[in-house]
Design an enzyme around this catalytic site. Structure first.
Site, PDB file in Angstrom:
ATOM      1  N   ASP A 132       0.508  -1.128   0.002  1.00 50.84           N
ATOM      2  CA  ASP A 132       0.462   0.282  -0.100  1.00 50.84           C
ATOM      3  C   ASP A 132       0.929   1.599   0.436  1.00 50.84           C
ATOM      4  OD1 ASP A 132      -2.012  -1.827   0.086  1.00 50.84           O
ATOM      5  OD2 ASP A 132      -2.144  -1.822   2.113  1.00 50.84           O
ATOM      6  N   TYR A 133       0.705   2.038  -0.658  1.00 51.67           N
ATOM      7  CA  TYR A 133       1.331   2.956  -0.853  1.00 51.67           C
ATOM      8  C   TYR A 133       1.140   4.671  -1.402  1.00 51.67           C
ATOM      9  CZ  TYR A 133       0.449   3.133  -5.913  1.00 51.67           C
ATOM     10  OH  TYR A 133       0.123   3.734  -7.114  1.00 51.67           O
TER      11      TYR A 133
END
Length: 253
Positions: A132-133
């Protein structure tokens, strides 16, 4: 040539399935709602894989398994299961209960020893590194714990350290999650810094044009995952698949 894949991503929280927008959650319904109202047996005919992630605040593995096994009875596609997998035994239970692959997020950053054991036992192709970024100052900044904790170290170091322990990477853009605005293609340039692995891109998909744009991009994107129930309700996936094939995308017919 490796075929592109169309993947549906379901988020499960405390016994219900949810919609997510920038990792904020809205309850939709339980597994029976999903089967009866979403006609999941028909929808699954037009997707290549299913991802189910448990983002519950207090996870109940037995309840989660009981619920997703109800889905298994009406679908016949590979399934990736994830959420809170932080030791070998949890992964083993999921594999014994129908998972074709497991998705791991936080544990990649914290303790990779057991992931190596999973890869040795089940094969690295059965392990998905879920990242997740957000793009911040033109760089990838990754997050742990369902987007709650920013990772302060080098994502490239983590990636390279675990390169032999996973088969593909699922990347989810927190800033685009659930918005239906399409993919931020700055990620493509950043991903070129990583050793080549199959990439499943997620976050921002709102219609088939977004998916087509991803597959025509040169960012080594092998699959698209969308969790947008509302945008793909009814025959949305059927139409999407038809449009992709008509556009010459190398996707299973």
């Amino acid at each position: 040539m490796i075929k592109k894949r169309l993947i549906f991503k379901l988020l499960y929280k405390n016994g219900k399935f949810i919609l997510s927008r920038n990792f904020n959650h809205q309850l939709i319904g339980d597994v029976n709602w999903l089967i009866n109202n979403y006609k999941f047996n028909k929808v699954s005919k037009y997707i290549d894989e299913l991802i189910i992630l448990d983002v519950s605040s207090n996870r109940n593995q037995k309840k989660f398994i009981d619920d997703y096994l109800k889905l298994y009875k009406v679908i016949f596609i590979p399934v990736t299961i994830g959420g809170g997998i932080d030791n070998y035994e949890k992964a083993k239970i999921f594999f014994e209960n129908g998972a074709d692959k497991i998705s791991i997020n936080s544990a990649f950053y914290q303790n990779s020893d057991f992931i190596n054991d999973i890869a040795k036992t089940y094969g690295k192709q059965s392990v998905v590194f879920s990242m997740d970024y957000q793009i911040e100052n033109s760089k990838i900044v990754s997050y742990l714990s369902n987007g709650k904790q920013k990772f302060q170290g080098s994502i490239y170091e983590i990636f390279n350290k675990n390169i032999n322990n996973f088969g593909e990477i699922l990347i989810t853009d927190i800033s685009r999650d659930g918005t239906g605005k399409g993919i931020n293609f700055k990620i493509a340039e950043n991903m070129k810094k990583f050793p080549k692995k199959p990439i499943v891109v997620s976050g921002g998909i709102g219609n088939y044009k977004h998916i087509l744009e991803v597959f025509k991009n040169d960012g080594n994107f092998n699959a698209v995952a969308t969790g947008n129930l509302l945008n793909f309700v009814g025959d949305g996936f059927k139409k999407t698949r038809k449009e992709l094939l008509n556009s010459g995308i190398n996707i299973p017919n």
